[in-house]
Scaffold this active site. Structure first.
Site, PDB file in Angstrom:
ATOM      1  N   SER A  31      76.400 118.709  11.191  1.00  0.00           N
ATOM      2  CA  SER A  31      75.580 118.270  12.323  1.00  0.00           C
ATOM      3  C   SER A  31      76.139 118.791  13.647  1.00  0.00           C
ATOM      4  O   SER A  31      75.385 119.201  14.531  1.00  0.00           O
ATOM      5  CB  SER A  31      75.504 116.740  12.343  1.00  0.00           C
ATOM      6  OG  SER A  31      74.773 116.294  11.218  1.00  0.00           O
ATOM      7  N   ARG A 140      58.966 117.687   3.688  1.00  0.00           N
ATOM      8  CA  ARG A 140      59.732 116.856   4.624  1.00  0.00           C
ATOM      9  C   ARG A 140      59.001 116.779   5.971  1.00  0.00           C
ATOM     10  O   ARG A 140      58.402 117.758   6.423  1.00  0.00           O
ATOM     11  CB  ARG A 140      61.155 117.420   4.790  1.00  0.00           C
ATOM     12  CG  ARG A 140      61.920 117.382   3.471  1.00  0.00           C
ATOM     13  CD  ARG A 140      63.361 117.768   3.622  1.00  0.00           C
ATOM     14  NE  ARG A 140      64.104 116.792   4.422  1.00  0.00           N
ATOM     15  CZ  ARG A 140      65.369 116.962   4.783  1.00  0.00           C
ATOM     16  NH1 ARG A 140      66.024 118.066   4.433  1.00  0.00           N
ATOM     17  NH2 ARG A 140      65.985 116.044   5.492  1.00  0.00           N
ATOM     18  N   SER A 186      62.444 110.373  10.927  1.00  0.00           N
ATOM     19  CA  SER A 186      63.660 111.174  11.121  1.00  0.00           C
ATOM     20  C   SER A 186      64.091 111.181  12.581  1.00  0.00           C
ATOM     21  O   SER A 186      63.316 111.557  13.472  1.00  0.00           O
ATOM     22  CB  SER A 186      63.433 112.621  10.665  1.00  0.00           C
ATOM     23  OG  SER A 186      64.578 113.399  10.968  1.00  0.00           O
ATOM     24  N   SER A 187      65.347 110.839  12.792  1.00  0.00           N
ATOM     25  CA  SER A 187      65.929 110.915  14.141  1.00  0.00           C
ATOM     26  C   SER A 187      65.952 112.350  14.645  1.00  0.00           C
ATOM     27  O   SER A 187      66.068 112.599  15.846  1.00  0.00           O
ATOM     28  CB  SER A 187      67.361 110.387  14.115  1.00  0.00           C
ATOM     29  OG  SER A 187      68.180 111.258  13.330  1.00  0.00           O
ATOM     30  N   GLN A 188      65.878 113.293  13.713  1.00  0.00           N
ATOM     31  CA  GLN A 188      65.989 114.707  14.103  1.00  0.00           C
ATOM     32  C   GLN A 188      64.827 115.140  14.998  1.00  0.00           C
ATOM     33  O   GLN A 188      64.945 116.121  15.732  1.00  0.00           O
ATOM     34  CB  GLN A 188      66.089 115.592  12.861  1.00  0.00           C
ATOM     35  CG  GLN A 188      67.420 115.403  12.125  1.00  0.00           C
ATOM     36  CD  GLN A 188      67.505 116.180  10.824  1.00  0.00           C
ATOM     37  OE1 GLN A 188      66.501 116.676  10.320  1.00  0.00           O
ATOM     38  NE2 GLN A 188      68.703 116.276  10.260  1.00  0.00           N
ATOM     39  N   GLU A 334      72.851 109.023   5.645  1.00  0.00           N
ATOM     40  CA  GLU A 334      73.352 110.101   4.783  1.00  0.00           C
ATOM     41  C   GLU A 334      74.563 109.658   3.953  1.00  0.00           C
ATOM     42  O   GLU A 334      74.967 110.359   3.032  1.00  0.00           O
ATOM     43  CB  GLU A 334      73.630 111.384   5.577  1.00  0.00           C
ATOM     44  CG  GLU A 334      74.783 111.293   6.534  1.00  0.00           C
ATOM     45  CD  GLU A 334      75.026 112.598   7.335  1.00  0.00           C
ATOM     46  OE1 GLU A 334      74.145 113.467   7.397  1.00  0.00           O
ATOM     47  OE2 GLU A 334      76.119 112.709   7.901  1.00  0.00           O
ATOM     48  N   HIS A 361      64.274 112.669   2.293  1.00  0.00           N
ATOM     49  CA  HIS A 361      65.431 113.556   2.499  1.00  0.00           C
ATOM     50  C   HIS A 361      65.369 114.710   1.503  1.00  0.00           C
ATOM     51  O   HIS A 361      64.296 115.068   1.035  1.00  0.00           O
ATOM     52  CB  HIS A 361      66.725 112.747   2.369  1.00  0.00           C
ATOM     53  CG  HIS A 361      67.153 112.130   3.683  1.00  0.00           C
ATOM     54  ND1 HIS A 361      68.337 111.448   3.842  1.00  0.00           N
ATOM     55  CD2 HIS A 361      66.560 112.113   4.899  1.00  0.00           C
ATOM     56  CE1 HIS A 361      68.448 111.031   5.095  1.00  0.00           C
ATOM     57  NE2 HIS A 361      67.383 111.422   5.752  1.00  0.00           N
ATOM     58  N   LYS A 431      75.016 123.443   0.191  1.00  0.00           N
ATOM     59  CA  LYS A 431      74.209 123.159   1.390  1.00  0.00           C
ATOM     60  C   LYS A 431      75.107 122.782   2.567  1.00  0.00           C
ATOM     61  O   LYS A 431      74.869 123.214   3.693  1.00  0.00           O
ATOM     62  CB  LYS A 431      73.225 122.018   1.082  1.00  0.00           C
ATOM     63  CG  LYS A 431      72.266 121.697   2.214  1.00  0.00           C
ATOM     64  CD  LYS A 431      71.253 120.648   1.800  1.00  0.00           C
ATOM     65  CE  LYS A 431      70.102 120.522   2.796  1.00  0.00           C
ATOM     66  NZ  LYS A 431      70.419 119.803   4.011  1.00  0.00           N
TER      67      LYS A 431
HETATM   68  O1  LIG Z   1      70.720 115.168  13.256  1.00  0.00           O
HETATM   69  C1  LIG Z   1      71.415 115.337  12.253  1.00  0.00           C
HETATM   70  O2  LIG Z   1      72.348 116.178  12.201  1.00  0.00           O
HETATM   71  C2  LIG Z   1      71.147 114.498  11.074  1.00  0.00           C
HETATM   72  C3  LIG Z   1      70.389 113.358  11.202  1.00  0.00           C
HETATM   73  C4  LIG Z   1      70.051 112.484  10.061  1.00  0.00           C
HETATM   74  O3  LIG Z   1      68.705 112.767   9.717  1.00  0.00           O
HETATM   75  P1  LIG Z   1      67.551 111.648   9.542  1.00  0.00           P
HETATM   76  O4  LIG Z   1      67.440 110.901  10.822  1.00  0.00           O
HETATM   77  O5  LIG Z   1      66.354 112.453   9.188  1.00  0.00           O
HETATM   78  O6  LIG Z   1      68.029 110.767   8.422  1.00  0.00           O
HETATM   79  C5  LIG Z   1      70.963 112.749   8.865  1.00  0.00           C
HETATM   80  O7  LIG Z   1      70.490 112.074   7.730  1.00  0.00           O
HETATM   81  C6  LIG Z   1      71.092 114.233   8.586  1.00  0.00           C
HETATM   82  O8  LIG Z   1      71.942 114.458   7.492  1.00  0.00           O
HETATM   83  C7  LIG Z   1      71.717 114.937   9.776  1.00  0.00           C
HETATM   84  C1  LIG Z   2      69.721 114.356   5.114  1.00  0.00           C
HETATM   85  C2  LIG Z   2      70.588 115.373   5.117  1.00  0.00           C
HETATM   86  O1  LIG Z   2      70.375 116.629   5.573  1.00  0.00           O
HETATM   87  P1  LIG Z   2      69.298 117.304   6.541  1.00  0.00           P
HETATM   88  O2  LIG Z   2      70.078 117.814   7.702  1.00  0.00           O
HETATM   89  O3  LIG Z   2      68.687 118.407   5.723  1.00  0.00           O
HETATM   90  O4  LIG Z   2      68.289 116.250   6.925  1.00  0.00           O
HETATM   91  C3  LIG Z   2      71.969 115.180   4.579  1.00  0.00           C
HETATM   92  O5  LIG Z   2      72.803 116.103   4.772  1.00  0.00           O
HETATM   93  O6  LIG Z   2      72.261 114.146   3.965  1.00  0.00           O
END
Ligand SMILES: O=C(O)C1=C[C@@H](OP(=O)(O)O)[C@@H](O)[C@H](O)C1
Ligand SMILES: C=C(OP(=O)(O)O)C(=O)O
Length: 446
Positions: A31, A140, A186-188, A334, A361, A431
């Site tokens: 991350s 996703r 997803s926070s992403q 995670e 996920h 990964k």
């Molecule tokens: O921003 C990031 O680096 C991540 C946010 C999380 O995602 P989610 O919010 O989709 O769970 C986490 O699970 C993922 O492994 C990495």
């Molecule tokens: C959810 C995960 O990955 P991603 O960054 O692909 O969301 C993870 O690494 O557990």
């Protein structure tokens, strides 16, 4: 099509006949590495990433940025190569920002960080950028990013599912402004919009409207890393409006950043100390971090271990007993597969809550954990937002991994205590942790 032999290969998970006693050097955080790459690519001057993670997800991120014109040079640096201090030696990436350009093609693999963080970057490119990825990546959620970018002025062609594949028709600049999104899946989505926002003409105001928001520490990581390269960010925590983040437009600095070890990837090794009643040391564990893996100190202590954070790193010592836990993992989703694996070996039941978004996920992690632990004789049931795990005596068998790195490492943890567990496609750990099988056997001294 014939199945890929790597995907069906079985890896006999080593069984631990005695307590482990090891020091494990865990590679850099996925991350942090992928955020650092994006921020360095958007900066107005070159920057360094030291000890970056080199894994499938981060190499895909680097490849995508290169395809859009960014220079990323791999070097073996010494501390004299930059202002990185005494720890700065070793492998490094020098990032040379350039005018972002299309046409370009981006393979996101199954990396959430690549598929979500890069469409906003592509909107700043001069030309079309086509995004594609693994079959699972099509499933996703990406709608939060696509819809928001359209509101902020981007032109995107997708197939109306709000998912991959898609093309972002970059025009060299993006208006930016205010946008509402539901980031409950997803926070992403939030991180993606904030990371590129200093380069939007008006910056961004992101208003999360969903009922819940997972993985808040990952949003904090985004905010902290933005501030560290000079961005001005207002957050709900800093006395701002709840669920609202604002980023002011402005130039980003090139930084010299040493990447922290990946604390979520430290999890299986710490779990090994807990499960075998042994002792594992993870060097360079940061004293302060936004990584969700830091919560393991508290969670694994509650489950029976004891943790000591020293100047050299984190030491987890197992007591020989493993206790069940009732815990909300919404902030640290995670970590769920690894916690479920330990919980299946505990002396009392566990309830893991707050993680319904894990169904979207790498695989449906709640279904996959339930099926695979139960096929080894376990008693796991899915709830609306998590898992109930009642420990049973487990037996050997094949642990399927569904192309999910954290399923593979969870299976390896169970294999320490249960003879005859075979992990399908352990190579999927590449990964985020390509050296996993060697690190694992090295820890066990086998
Ligand atoms: O921003 C990031 O680096 C991540 C946010 C999380 O995602 P989610 O919010 O989709 O769970 C986490 O699970 C993922 O492994 C990495
Ligand atoms: C959810 C995960 O990955 P991603 O960054 O692909 O969301 C993870 O690494 O557990």
């Amino acid at each position: 099509m014939a199945p890929n032999p790597a995907h069906t290969a079985l890896w006999p998970a080593p069984h631990a006949s005695e307590a482990v006693a090891a020091t494990v050097h865990v590679p850099g955080s996925k991350s942090v590495t992928n955020r650092a790459l994006v921020l360095a690519a958007l900066a107005s001057e070159p920057g360094w990433l030291r000890r970056p993670l080199r894994s499938r997800d981060t190499l895909l991120m680097a490849g995508a940025l290169r395809a859009m014109g960014v220079g990323i040079e791999e070097t073996v640096s010494s501390s004299s190569a930059g202002a990185g201090g005494p720890d700065a030696g070793g492998e490094a990436w020098r990032v040379l920002p350039a005018g972002l350009r299309g046409p370009a093609t981006v393979d996101v693999g199954n990396a959430g960080t690549v598929m979500r963080f890069l469409p906003p970057v592509a909107a700043l490119a001069d030309g079309p950028v086509r995004f594609d990825g693994d079959p699972r990546a099509y499933e996703r959620p990406l709608n939060g990013v696509i819809d928001a970018l359209r509101v902020l002025g981007a032109r995107i062609d997708d197939d109306d599912r709000g998912a991959l594949p898609l093309t972002v028709h970059g025009s060299g600049a993006l208006d930016g402004g205010t946008v509402e999104i539901d980031a409950s899946s997803s926070s992403q989505f939030v991180s993606a919009l904030l990371l590129s926002a200093p380069r939007f003409n008006q910056g961004v105001e992101v208003r999360h409207t969903g009922s819940s928001l997972p993985s808040l520490p990952h949003i904090r990581m985004t905010v902290d890393m933005l501030r560290a390269v000079g961005a001005q960010v207002d957050t709900p925590e800093a006395g701002g409006e709840p669920n609202v983040w604002r980023v002011t437009p402005g130039a980003l600095l090139g930084r010299d950043l040493t990447i922290e070890p990946d604390l979520s990837n430290a999890q299986p090794f710490l779990a090994a100390a807990l499960v075998t009643g042994g002792r594992v040391m993870i060097p360079d564990w940061p004293a302060h971090t936004t990584q969700p893996g830091d919560r393991l100190r508290e969670i694994f202590t509650e489950m029976g271990g004891s943790c000591e954070l020293t100047d050299h790193g984190l030491v987890l010592t197992g007591s020989g007993s493993i206790h069940g836990i009732d815990v909300d993992l919404g902030d640290v989703g995670e970590l769920t597969p690894g916690i479920a694996a330990v919980a299946a070996l505990a002396d009392s039941p566990s309830t893991l809550r707050g993680v319904s978004h894990l169904r979207l996920h790498e695989t449906d992690r709640l279904a996959a954990l339930t099926k695979e632990i139960n096929e080894l004789g376990g008693d796991v049931t899915e709830t609306a937002d998590g898992l109930h795990i009642r420990p049973r005596r487990l037996h050997g068998g094949i642990f399927h991994t569904y192309d999910d790195h954290r399923m593979a490492t969870a299976g390896a943890v169970i294999g320490l205590a249960v003879e005859g567990v075979q992990i399908e496609n352990v190579a999927t750990t590449a990964k985020t942790l390509p050296d996993f099988p060697d690190l694992w056997t090295g820890m066990l001294g086998v």
